[in-house]
Scaffold this motif. Structure first.
Motif, PDB file in Angstrom:
ATOM      1  N   LYS A 211       0.979  -1.257   0.028  1.00 12.05           N
ATOM      2  CA  LYS A 211       0.006   0.047   0.081  1.00 12.05           C
ATOM      3  C   LYS A 211       0.947   1.250   0.022  1.00 12.05           C
ATOM      4  CE  LYS A 211      -4.124  -1.634   2.595  1.00 12.05           C
ATOM      5  NZ  LYS A 211      -5.054  -1.309   3.540  1.00 12.05           N
ATOM      6  N   PHE A 212       1.926   1.221   0.418  1.00  5.46           N
ATOM      7  CA  PHE A 212       2.716   2.223   0.505  1.00  5.46           C
ATOM      8  C   PHE A 212       3.803   2.550  -0.662  1.00  5.46           C
ATOM      9  CE2 PHE A 212       6.510   4.708   2.316  1.00  5.46           C
ATOM     10  CZ  PHE A 212       5.883   5.708   2.703  1.00  5.46           C
ATOM     11  N   SER A 213       3.892   3.806  -1.046  1.00  3.75           N
ATOM     12  CA  SER A 213       4.942   4.115  -2.210  1.00  3.75           C
ATOM     13  C   SER A 213       5.669   5.378  -1.781  1.00  3.75           C
ATOM     14  CB  SER A 213       4.317   4.561  -3.540  1.00  3.75           C
ATOM     15  OG  SER A 213       3.597   5.610  -3.368  1.00  3.75           O
ATOM     16  N   MET A 214       6.841   5.800  -2.347  1.00  3.38           N
ATOM     17  CA  MET A 214       7.596   6.908  -2.001  1.00  3.38           C
ATOM     18  C   MET A 214       6.610   8.228  -2.554  1.00  3.38           C
ATOM     19  SD  MET A 214      10.255   6.106  -0.512  1.00  3.38           S
ATOM     20  CE  MET A 214      10.903   7.729  -0.258  1.00  3.38           C
ATOM     21  N   ALA A 215       5.983   8.048  -3.674  1.00  3.53           N
ATOM     22  CA  ALA A 215       4.998   9.007  -3.942  1.00  3.53           C
ATOM     23  C   ALA A 215       4.097   9.547  -2.626  1.00  3.53           C
ATOM     24  CB  ALA A 215       4.141   8.635  -4.843  1.00  3.53           C
ATOM     25  N   ASP A 216       3.762   8.566  -1.934  1.00  2.00           N
ATOM     26  CA  ASP A 216       2.939   8.963  -0.763  1.00  2.00           C
ATOM     27  C   ASP A 216       3.741   9.915   0.144  1.00  2.00           C
ATOM     28  OD1 ASP A 216       0.926   7.073  -1.482  1.00  2.00           O
ATOM     29  OD2 ASP A 216       1.813   5.570  -0.319  1.00  2.00           O
ATOM     30  N   ILE A 217       4.916   9.881   0.337  1.00  2.00           N
ATOM     31  CA  ILE A 217       5.618  10.660   1.168  1.00  2.00           C
ATOM     32  C   ILE A 217       5.832  11.880   0.559  1.00  2.00           C
ATOM     33  CG2 ILE A 217       8.177  11.066   1.975  1.00  2.00           C
ATOM     34  CD1 ILE A 217       6.280   9.533   3.913  1.00  2.00           C
ATOM     35  N   LYS A 218       6.281  12.031  -0.747  1.00  2.00           N
ATOM     36  CA  LYS A 218       6.152  13.242  -1.609  1.00  2.00           C
ATOM     37  C   LYS A 218       5.137  14.080  -1.357  1.00  2.00           C
ATOM     38  CE  LYS A 218       6.683  14.686  -6.139  1.00  2.00           C
ATOM     39  NZ  LYS A 218       6.811  14.643  -7.710  1.00  2.00           N
ATOM     40  N   GLU A 219       3.860  13.554  -1.562  1.00  2.00           N
ATOM     41  CA  GLU A 219       2.640  14.332  -1.322  1.00  2.00           C
ATOM     42  C   GLU A 219       2.533  14.863  -0.110  1.00  2.00           C
ATOM     43  OE1 GLU A 219       0.593  15.213  -4.070  1.00  2.00           O
ATOM     44  OE2 GLU A 219       2.600  14.717  -4.891  1.00  2.00           O
ATOM     45  N   ARG A 220       2.786  14.134   1.049  1.00  2.00           N
ATOM     46  CA  ARG A 220       2.790  14.419   2.407  1.00  2.00           C
ATOM     47  C   ARG A 220       3.315  15.900   2.549  1.00  2.00           C
ATOM     48  NH1 ARG A 220       1.273  12.972   7.446  1.00  2.00           N
ATOM     49  NH2 ARG A 220       2.893  13.322   9.381  1.00  2.00           N
ATOM     50  N   LYS A 221       4.425  16.179   1.891  1.00  2.00           N
ATOM     51  CA  LYS A 221       4.977  17.389   2.072  1.00  2.00           C
ATOM     52  C   LYS A 221       4.163  18.599   1.727  1.00  2.00           C
ATOM     53  CE  LYS A 221       9.675  15.240   1.561  1.00  2.00           C
ATOM     54  NZ  LYS A 221      10.804  15.216   0.855  1.00  2.00           N
ATOM     55  N   PHE A 222       3.176  18.258   0.773  1.00  2.00           N
ATOM     56  CA  PHE A 222       2.217  19.411   0.373  1.00  2.00           C
ATOM     57  C   PHE A 222       1.013  19.417   1.021  1.00  2.00           C
ATOM     58  CE2 PHE A 222       4.836  18.429  -3.246  1.00  2.00           C
ATOM     59  CZ  PHE A 222       5.431  19.411  -3.824  1.00  2.00           C
ATOM     60  N   TRP A 223       1.091  18.868   2.159  1.00  2.00           N
ATOM     61  CA  TRP A 223      -0.246  18.967   3.248  1.00  2.00           C
ATOM     62  C   TRP A 223      -1.042  20.162   3.317  1.00  2.00           C
ATOM     63  CZ3 TRP A 223      -2.498  14.658   5.592  1.00  2.00           C
ATOM     64  CH2 TRP A 223      -3.521  14.983   6.389  1.00  2.00           C
ATOM     65  N   ASN A 224      -0.165  21.242   3.776  1.00  2.00           N
ATOM     66  CA  ASN A 224      -0.969  22.574   3.899  1.00  2.00           C
ATOM     67  C   ASN A 224      -1.554  23.076   2.487  1.00  2.00           C
ATOM     68  OD1 ASN A 224      -0.278  22.541   6.482  1.00  2.00           O
ATOM     69  ND2 ASN A 224       1.504  23.644   6.325  1.00  2.00           N
ATOM     70  N   GLN A 225      -0.892  22.803   1.465  1.00  2.00           N
ATOM     71  CA  GLN A 225      -1.377  23.317  -0.017  1.00  2.00           C
ATOM     72  C   GLN A 225      -2.577  22.520  -0.248  1.00  2.00           C
ATOM     73  OE1 GLN A 225       1.812  22.689   0.907  1.00  2.00           O
ATOM     74  NE2 GLN A 225       3.184  23.724  -0.601  1.00  2.00           N
ATOM     75  N   TYR A 226      -2.708  21.165   0.201  1.00  2.00           N
ATOM     76  CA  TYR A 226      -3.707  20.241  -0.169  1.00  2.00           C
ATOM     77  C   TYR A 226      -5.036  20.835   0.676  1.00  2.00           C
ATOM     78  CZ  TYR A 226      -2.167  16.890  -3.240  1.00  2.00           C
ATOM     79  OH  TYR A 226      -1.682  16.169  -4.561  1.00  2.00           O
TER      80      TYR A 226
END
Length: 300
Positions: A211-226
């Motif tokens: 279920k986990f990929s590095m893309a998940d961590i990449k997108e997590r860095k944009f939490w506030n923007q999301y």
């Protein structure tokens, strides 16, 4: 067997038309409506059974279509909610579509094209796991995606394009509602801390590694923007006829019970009935019955 009473006021989770959403003021966790794991399973079982019955009636009456839209950050529990809540629904009357990165063919059309092709027929339930709303969420957070969509330069005015896309979405949803499609939109509201814990579980538990990929961590860095993109989207596209529901998602079990109750309430509000048999049809059935009875007597 006695049913368990469950008190959920679905309006507590509804975004009112014109409301300016600040997600920091919307809870990601509320007091659970179940008192134990056993009570949770019993409640969900009862709701699934009731939904199954209503789905059969929905299919037979063939007057409305129902579309469920699920949006959320990664690990919020969309897949699990769909799997558990819809577990009792006849697969013939329900279709699930997951929308990921658009294909080359899809990019050659307007942004609503690929999802419009998957809208449910009357009598059926359609489920969008992510949807056309991705075009005002991930695309807004990553404007480079917008610039790669082949749009004319004159349309790539970021100050205007989001409002234009909101308008297109509102027009579509109003059109569908006028033609008998009922749309229920869920935003599973997960806290950043709970997402961190679920990501760790996906790493630490081998059966969840897939279920986990590095893309998940990449997108997590944009939490506030999301969060900003979701706030703008929910504020602009929640209407009286097609509202958004912000479901606290830190407790997966509680979220599933809330979601199933909202779906049940929507079905109950529809004017559904099994088709009535007119006199001509009744006579036809009686004639067929006589034939079958005669066949049975001849076989003895």
């Amino acid at each position: 067997m006695e049913r368990i009473e469950m008190k959920i006021n679905v309006n507590d989770f509804k975004v009112l038309e014109g409301e300016k959403v600040n997600l920091e003021k919307w809870p990601t966790h509320v007091e659970p409506v179940y008192k134990s794991k056993k009570k949770y399973h019993k409640l969900l079982e009862e709701q699934v059974e009731e939904l199954s019955s209503l789905q059969r009636l929905h299919y037979a009456s063939n007057r409305h279509a129902v579309l469920l839209i699920f949006q959320a950050m990664d690990a919020a529990g969309k897949d699990g909610a769909i799997r558990h809540v819809m577990s009792g629904v006849n697969p013939q009357g329900c279709q699930v579509f997951s929308f990921k990165e658009p294909s080359t063919e899809e990019l050659e059309h307007d942004f609503l094209w690929r999802t419009t092709r998957r809208l449910p027929e009357r009598g059926r339930i359609g489920i969008f796991n992510r949807s056309y709303y991705e075009e005002v969420l991930i695309v807004r957070v990553h404007p480079e995606i917008l610039r790669s969509q082949g749009l004319p330069d004159g349309l790539l005015v970021e100050q205007a394009i989001w409002q234009e896309r909101y308008r297109s979405i509102l027009d579509l949803e109003a059109h569908l509602h006028r033609n008998g499609t009922r749309i229920i939109k869920f935003f599973l509201h997960l806290s950043e801390e709970e997402q961190r814990k679920r990501f760790l579980d996906r790493i630490d538990e081998p059966e969840k590694n897939w279920k986990f990929s590095m893309a998940d961590i990449k997108e997590r860095k944009f939490w506030n923007q999301y969060m900003q993109a979701y706030e703008a989207c929910l504020s602009a596209t929640s209407t009286e006829i097609v509202p958004w529901y912000v479901v606290p998602a830190d407790d997966k079990k509680n979220a599933r019970l809330i979601i199933s109750q909202i779906i049940l309430d929507t079905f109950k509000a529809l004017e559904m009935s099994y088709p009535e048999t007119d006199e001509k049809r009744q006579q036809e059935l009686l004639s067929i019955r006589d034939q079958l009875m005669t066949e049975g007597q001849g076989s003895h």
